[in-house]
Enzyme design. Structure first.
Site: not given
Length: 328
Positions: A112, A251, A281
């Protein structure tokens, strides 16, 4: 000489998977997912569509928006943990499909945090003076590595990609970054098989080792502290307060983590970009997707301070401070 982001783009697959859809697939509920993550829907690639296909869409849109010819691109950095295949690289596939005949490139794997890591890498190449136009993409087809019988992971992720064009600037640009890696956290979030340690076999397939696995409590505890710590640190290091920041793009993994980071940095809610409710996500895709949305909405003007922050498997985490500028 610094690096400026001069164009942005994003791509989300057409298919949408809602929480109601997931209720029919696994033991979960819309209320459970919303209250714990903030996610309502996520996009999923079509059958036969891969990470490189999303990347090509992003490249083509960047070229169109910036008026850049494919042959003008010097370097392509593809930040992803879901490459089309082990070899060739996804960057190579995108380079060929998009006609970037003069560009070299590579894949960058940092889960990520990969887009921020890729942005830092591209910035170094621009600052060297040798490269003038670099595309950095962050994108993942997470649905390809999800176990849709595991409610702890399959509700969290979506598919998507975003990217930027980097060019030299003498005013503003990417000012500072703080990046970290702690491999001791690797066992808390991983894909146990598919690599050289556990190549594909009947055993690894039967044990469902080719899917994402995570220790949710450990990851959450780590993420909520580290992302806030590193965001506060970069502001302090540059003598900037939350009131000076025009926009914070974190994020998008969990709304509670985002809210905690914003609070630590003294950022008002209207300064925080949140789209996790619509996309889930998308791993390396979350920040560049959000950045393109912000540009499209006119939320960044010349001279504005932009803060980015991420965390991911590895463990990886980091922050980046940008002063929105223009190319030379």
């Amino acid at each position: 000489m610094k690096a400026a982001i001069t164009a942005t783009a994003r791509y989300l697959p057409e298919r949408i998977l809602t929480n109601a859809d997931l209720e029919k697939m696994v033991e979960t509920s819309d209320e459970w997912i919303r209250s714990r993550t903030g996610i309502e829907t996520r996009h999923i690639v079509a059958e036969g569509q891969a990470t490189s296909d999303m990347g090509v869409e992003v490249v083509n849109r960047i070229l169109e928006k910036s008026g850049t010819k494919p042959e003008e691109i010097d370097l392509l950095i593809m930040s992803t943990m879901t490459p089309d295949m082990c070899a060739p690289s996804t960057a190579a596939l995108i380079q060929a499909k998009a006609g970037l005949k003069n560009a070299w490139g590579f894949d960058l794997s940092a889960a990520c945090s990969a887009f921020i890591f890729g942005l830092e890498t591209g910035t170094g190449f621009i600052e060297s003076g040798k490269y003038k136009k670099i595309i950095v993409i962050g994108g993942d087809a997470m649905s390809s590595i999800l176990d849709f019988t595991d409610r702890n992971t399959c509700v969290l992720f979506g598919d998507g990609a975003g990217g930027v064009l980097l060019e030299p600037t003498r005013e503003g640009g990417i000012l500072d970054s703080i990046l970290h890696l702690d491999g001791n956290g690797g066992d808390a979030l991983k894909i146990p098989a598919s690599g050289s340690l556990n190549p594909a076999s009947h055993d690894t397939i039967e044990k469902r080792m080719h899917y994402v696995w995570q220790d949710g409590k450990t990851v959450f505890k780590f993420a909520i502290k580290r992302m806030a710590d590193v965001s506060e640190e970069i502001l302090t290091r540059n003598n900037i307060s939350g009131s000076d920041i025009k926009l914070f793009i974190p994020h998008q993994a969990n709304k509670r983590i985002i809210d905690a980071t914003a609070k630590r940095c003294g950022l008002a809610p209207e300064k925080v970009l949140i789209n996790i409710n619509r996309y889930g996500n998308t791993t390396a895709g979350t920040i560049p997707i959000g950045l393109d949305e912000a540009v499209e909405q006119g939320r960044l003007k010349k001279g504005d301070y932009l803060l980015l922050a991420s965390f991911g498997a590895g463990f990886t985490w980091g922050s980046m401070l940008i002063k929105w500028g223009e190319p030379v």
